[in-house]
Design a protein around this motif. Structure first.
Motif, mmCIF file in Angstrom:
data_model
loop_
_atom_site.group_PDB
_atom_site.id
_atom_site.type_symbol
_atom_site.label_atom_id
_atom_site.label_comp_id
_atom_site.label_asym_id
_atom_site.label_seq_id
_atom_site.Cartn_x
_atom_site.Cartn_y
_atom_site.Cartn_z
ATOM 1 N N ASP A 24 0.836 -1.201 0.000
ATOM 2 C CA ASP A 24 0.000 0.000 0.000
ATOM 3 C C ASP A 24 0.870 1.249 0.000
ATOM 4 O O ASP A 24 2.111 1.173 -0.096
ATOM 5 C CB ASP A 24 -0.980 -0.014 1.172
ATOM 6 C CG ASP A 24 -0.295 0.065 2.542
ATOM 7 O OD1 ASP A 24 0.900 0.433 2.614
ATOM 8 O OD2 ASP A 24 -0.973 -0.242 3.546
ATOM 9 N N GLY A 25 0.227 2.411 0.109
ATOM 10 C CA GLY A 25 0.954 3.671 0.043
ATOM 11 C C GLY A 25 1.926 3.883 1.184
ATOM 12 O O GLY A 25 2.809 4.751 1.098
ATOM 13 N N ASN A 26 1.779 3.103 2.266
ATOM 14 C CA ASN A 26 2.704 3.179 3.400
ATOM 15 C C ASN A 26 3.739 2.058 3.375
ATOM 16 O O ASN A 26 4.381 1.785 4.385
ATOM 17 C CB ASN A 26 1.906 3.130 4.707
ATOM 18 C CG ASN A 26 0.978 4.318 4.854
ATOM 19 O OD1 ASN A 26 1.370 5.460 4.653
ATOM 20 N ND2 ASN A 26 -0.283 4.044 5.199
ATOM 21 N N ASN A 27 3.864 1.417 2.212
ATOM 22 C CA ASN A 27 4.831 0.335 2.003
ATOM 23 C C ASN A 27 4.554 -0.870 2.895
ATOM 24 O O ASN A 27 5.460 -1.608 3.267
ATOM 25 C CB ASN A 27 6.271 0.823 2.222
ATOM 26 C CG ASN A 27 7.284 -0.103 1.556
ATOM 27 O OD1 ASN A 27 7.022 -0.664 0.491
ATOM 28 N ND2 ASN A 27 8.425 -0.271 2.181
ATOM 29 N N ASN A 44 -4.450 4.834 -0.345
ATOM 30 C CA ASN A 44 -3.150 5.504 -0.436
ATOM 31 C C ASN A 44 -2.293 5.005 -1.587
ATOM 32 O O ASN A 44 -1.098 5.247 -1.637
ATOM 33 C CB ASN A 44 -2.387 5.328 0.889
ATOM 34 C CG ASN A 44 -3.083 6.008 2.036
ATOM 35 O OD1 ASN A 44 -3.651 7.090 1.868
ATOM 36 N ND2 ASN A 44 -3.060 5.387 3.206
ATOM 37 N N GLY A 45 -2.920 4.290 -2.514
ATOM 38 C CA GLY A 45 -2.165 3.809 -3.663
ATOM 39 C C GLY A 45 -1.699 2.387 -3.475
ATOM 40 O O GLY A 45 -1.805 1.792 -2.408
ATOM 41 N N LEU A 60 6.201 -1.632 -9.728
ATOM 42 C CA LEU A 60 5.219 -1.108 -10.669
ATOM 43 C C LEU A 60 4.109 -0.417 -9.896
ATOM 44 O O LEU A 60 3.626 -0.948 -8.890
ATOM 45 C CB LEU A 60 4.597 -2.241 -11.498
ATOM 46 C CG LEU A 60 5.507 -3.063 -12.420
ATOM 47 C CD1 LEU A 60 4.680 -4.170 -13.073
ATOM 48 C CD2 LEU A 60 6.146 -2.183 -13.468
ATOM 49 N N ASN A 61 3.711 0.759 -10.353
ATOM 50 C CA ASN A 61 2.537 1.407 -9.778
ATOM 51 C C ASN A 61 1.282 0.746 -10.327
ATOM 52 O O ASN A 61 1.163 0.510 -11.538
ATOM 53 C CB ASN A 61 2.529 2.900 -10.110
ATOM 54 C CG ASN A 61 3.622 3.663 -9.388
ATOM 55 O OD1 ASN A 61 3.938 3.345 -8.244
ATOM 56 N ND2 ASN A 61 4.211 4.643 -10.049
ATOM 57 N N VAL A 62 0.345 0.437 -9.444
ATOM 58 C CA VAL A 62 -0.899 -0.218 -9.827
ATOM 59 C C VAL A 62 -2.036 0.772 -9.630
ATOM 60 O O VAL A 62 -2.260 1.250 -8.514
ATOM 61 C CB VAL A 62 -1.133 -1.493 -8.999
ATOM 62 C CG1 VAL A 62 -2.444 -2.162 -9.401
ATOM 63 C CG2 VAL A 62 0.044 -2.456 -9.154
ATOM 64 N N ALA A 63 -2.727 1.075 -10.680
ATOM 65 C CA ALA A 63 -3.810 2.054 -10.620
ATOM 66 C C ALA A 63 -5.128 1.338 -10.324
ATOM 67 O O ALA A 63 -5.688 0.653 -11.190
ATOM 68 C CB ALA A 63 -3.908 2.822 -11.943
#
Length: 876
Positions: free
Chosen positions: A818-821, A856-857, A872-875
């Motif tokens: 997640d966005g907080n790794n 958060n991504g 890789l960023n996952v949308a």
């Protein structure tokens, strides 16, 4: 919510029931009120030893008490209120002062009731108290610890004359179990909880009924296992008349498949068991029933029955009961090993051993994730050694997801050091008083759980047989109220009452290599039904490790690591596992390298165990990995860790237990085709490839396969192996579509076991297989592409991986962060820790349920043994 709000809510609910009843249906007199929230807990010494009459009165200041919910234990309440924040870090757990739990603790709550009618009865119910209790209501003593004791008893009290329509105050004084008491136990799975799980560990509720209540409804099914086209049901229920007058009424039932209405006359104060079969109610004979099946054999179809007692135009009591239509039978195979059939079909039991959270803090949400994990690993069973669960949630979920359940007593009652009093060859249940208590336990628990179709056997002992006098009583009770088989013990025993158990519990519990299960024919190897066993430690991911081990103690492995192994001397360190790892894969260079090698070793070991039991059927009938989960952050016995993050062994289990699979037999160097479904496998092909350590193909074969359902078959024998090689297996359908794949790294140097030094917990390895050549694998380069598909409830991430190199890309791990790794969970990869041969492209999918936060991504991390991490960023 305030007491006044609770009263308004309950009164409103009751009023709605009456309004609905007046619209043409019978008037409703029943209601159940869960006493779940609005509790306060405090130690008796901190409230000046006030009496129960005072504490259950209205003039008590509880602002200094700990807010709580029920079910809970005292330690669960204290940790939930922020005490012991770092209790699982390093060895902090041992610093908890256990003396504070030698004194009693109070649970207190306030609740309102709707206005009661003259003919209504109010019952106060406790589904689980550990261990002794004094119970007070509105200043009056309801019951004392002399009669209210025993972890697995259920209690009901008539409080009709004690309750008020306005505020009611319930106070329960809890005393912990003493040495010799028959309570919960975690044995050697983790340190003992310092409060011994004292508390209201299962639900508390108030039931309002009319003068007549319906209890102990049980729906038994009998399936025609030859055709599966018909089934009959037998329904039993106890109908209780609380009043001093005779009552005429009818027992009414309604389900999607049938209805009934039968007259039931009750004398004053009478309890009558009503038994309905197709002889009395023809609708209980069902054509083309929707059967309940376990995972990978069919759908776990469930049904609902609403049962009521109606008298004088009023529904005096009613219950909704979920049940399944299925047939359970025990059988003995040609080797003398016990197995089980579901709806007439032999089922290879593939299980993990369950434990509750150490402080009984499991929630329905946490339970659901774990049962989903069991299904995703292609397992079909959970063994509950202890009748675990702080409610029925866990068994409801087994019903829902098609997971069989072995339920029974744990071995802590069988050994002096765990029970706290002398045991003999039949354990510690020795006196008539002891046996009377345990019989109350058994009846209460069977009545509590018996409508769950997932439960297929009652376990009456673990390591030892019950005392013959006790087993006779067990047998007679089960025969009179249930239709499931029971096992007298989980180990190899011969009972004078029930004969041979037909199962074994001969270990191992510590590391053995994958070949062990094929070679051993005396102890834990792949034959018969091994009720608990496993290849020892599974090391969690780094993210979990940092929650257990302080930074300055993380490397090398040390006593702080050992503290999180196991309190038993036999499993108190990682020495056996690590010594083999050093021989097998080479000494780790740092912590990250250790975790990678530990993952590879655990994957190889776990896959080999489950595969052996699949390949060796029908001589195998069951395997229980010890264990499924962990009660606290641990290095031992877990397919996913305490924080619900899968280990590599999780995906090894999933791969090994695929319903259709090709499997390498380490014992005879052969390939087996396994069909674990009920359907025949026809017009299929097996593709077999061997590659050397440089990734060059040295063997390629393709074979036609036809295989009946529920069978395994040896289809090919490999030539002798030299050095390190990779074995690639592909099962293809008639159109060359991939049905299943499997991958092995093999050594020309086999594991050699020191059989003469076998202990109950493992067999030492004299010389290990050697995979040190893997340390010299040249780097592999991957091309990655990802695609997101929005689903109705969540997302599917499709990851396409191409190995651009001329060497094997080994042990590739894909992780969503997640966005907080932080690792996202629960997510469900259809494969992980995979390997790709040169030029190979694979697409794997990951299901992300809709309740997983993605605000958060999301980032996808892909790395491997010889593969540099890519992000890789996952949308979503």
């Amino acid at each position: 919510m305030s007491t006044a709000d609770i009263f308004k809510t309950m009164a409103g609910m009751f009023t709605m029931l009456i309004i609905n009843a007046c619209s043409g249906s019978p008037e409703i007199s029943y209601q159940t009120i869960l006493l779940k929230d609005n509790w306060r807990v405090q130690q008796s010494e901190k409230i000046n030893a006030a009496s129960g009459s005072v504490i259950s009165g209205n003039d008590v200041d509880t602002t200094s008490w700990y807010p709580a919910k029920v079910p809970s234990t005292v330690m669960g309440v204290l940790t939930g209120n922020g005490l012991f924040k770092d209790i699982f870090m390093a060895d902090s757990f041992k610093n908890v002062d256990g003396l504070q739990f030698e004194k009693s603790w109070w649970y207190r709550t306030e609740f309102g009731l709707p206005a009661l009618q003259a003919a209504q009865r109010v019952m106060l119910n406790f589904d689980g108290i550990s261990y002794y209790a004094n119970i007070w209501l509105n200043g009056k003593l309801v019951a004392t610890r002399d009669s209210v004791y025993g972890t697995f008893r259920r209690f009901e009290f008539d409080i009709t004359n004690l309750v008020r329509d306005s505020d009611n105050v319930l106070a329960v004084e809890i005393f912990r179990q003493k040495p010799g008491d028959f309570g919960h136990g975690f044995v050697d799975w983790n340190p003992a909880p310092p409060d011994a799980n004292m508390g209201l560990w299962r639900g508390v509720y108030v039931q309002i009924t009319g003068d007549v209540a319906v209890k102990n409804t049980f729906i038994q099914s009998d399936v025609n296992t030859e055709t599966l086209d018909e089934a009959s049901l037998v329904i039993t229920a106890d109908v209780v008349n609380y009043s001093r007058s005779a009552v005429n009424g009818k027992l009414v039932g309604k389900s999607d498949d049938f209805e009934f209405s039968v007259p039931v006359h009750l004398r004053a104060g009478e309890t009558k068991q009503v038994r309905l079969s197709p002889d009395e109610v023809t609708a209980l004979h069902i054509s083309h029933p929707k059967l309940w099946w376990c995972n990978n054999l069919g759908d776990p179809n469930l049904h609902n029955l609403n049962i009521q007692y109606v008298t004088n135009g009023k529904i005096s009591d009613a219950h909704d009961i979920t049940f399944g239509i299925r047939e359970i039978e025990a059988y003995t195979n040609a080797g003398g090993h016990k197995g089980f059939k579901l709806n007439g079909k032999e089922v290879l039991i593939k299980a993990g051993g369950w434990t509750d959270d150490i402080f009984f803090r499991d929630t329905q949400e946490r339970d659901e994730i774990q049962v989903q994990y069991v299904r995703h690993m292609n397992l079909n069973t959970i063994r509950f050694e202890n009748i675990w669960g702080n409610g029925q949630d866990i068994y409801d979920l087994c019903d829902k997801y098609g997971i069989l359940a072995m339920v029974g007593w744990s071995c802590q009652w069988e050994w002096d050091n765990y029970l706290g009093k002398e045991c003999d060859k039949f354990g510690g249940i020795r006196t008539q008083e002891d046996m009377d208590l345990i019989m109350k336990y058994l009846e209460d628990q069977i009545r509590y759980l018996q409508n769950h179709p997932s439960i297929f056997v009652w376990m009456m002992g673990s390591d030892m047989l019950p005392r013959p006098a006790l087993e006779r009583r067990y047998r007679d009770l089960i025969d009179s109220i249930d239709n499931r088989p029971y096992l007298a013990a989980a180990s190899v025993r011969k009972s004078e009452i029930s004969g041979p158990t037909g199962v074994k519990m001969n270990g191992p519990y510590n590391y053995v290599g994958p070949s062990y299960w094929y070679i051993d024919s005396v102890n834990g190897g792949a034959y018969g039904f091994n009720t608990e066993t496993g290849p020892g430690p599974q090391i969690p991911v780094m993210e979990t490790l940092v929650k257990m081990i302080p930074e300055d103690k993380r490397w090398p492995v040390n006593d702080i690591w050992n503290y999180h192994c196991n309190p038993s001397e036999s499993f108190g360190s990682l020495d056996i596992f690590n010594n083999v790892l050093n021989q097998r894969y080479g000494y780790p260079s740092n912590l990250e390298n250790y975790l990678l090698k530990a993952n590879v070793q655990a994957y190889e070991a776990m896959k080999g165990m489950f595969e052996a039991f699949n390949a060796n059927r029908p001589n195998t009938t069951g395997i229980v990995q010890w264990m499924l989960n962990s009660a606290w952050p641990s290095f031992y016995w877990q397919l996913y860790d305490y924080y619900l993050l899968p280990t590599s062994a999780y995906y090894a289990a999933r791969k090994a237990n695929a319903p259709l699979q090709l499997i390498y037999n380490y014992g005879n160097n052969s390939i087996y085709a396994v069909n674990g479904t009920l359907n025949n496998l026809e017009n299929a092909k097996a593709r077999i490839r061997l590659l050397d350590i440089q990734g060059r193909e040295i063997l390629s074969e393709e074979l036609a396969i036809t295989l009946e359902g529920n069978k395994s078959l040896s289809i090919y024998k490999l030539p002798p192996l030299y050095g390190n090689v990779f074995l690639v297996l592909s099962l293809l359908d008639a159109n060359n579509g991939l049905v299943a794949d499997n991958f092995y790294w093999l050594s020309g140097k086999p594991d050699v076991y020191d059989w003469e030094k076998t202990e109950w917990y493992y067999t030492p390895i004299k010389t290990s297989a050697d995979f040190k050549q893997l340390n010299y694998l040249a780097p592999a380069e991957l091309d990655l592409a990802q695609k997101v598909v929005k689903q109705e409830d969540g997302w599917t991430v499709e990851l396409t991986v191409t190995n651009k190199s001329n060497r094997v890309a080994f042990f590739i791990n894909s992780t969503l962060k997640d966005g907080n790794n932080r690792t996202m969970f629960p997510v469900f990869w259809d494969d992980n820790y995979m390997s790709l041969v040169p030029g190979e492209t694979r697409t794997i999918s990951c299901i992300i349920p809709g309740n997983v936060s993605v605000a958060n991504g999301c980032t996808l991390s892909v790395s491997g043994w010889n593969v540099k991490e890519q992000l890789l960023n996952v949308a979503l």
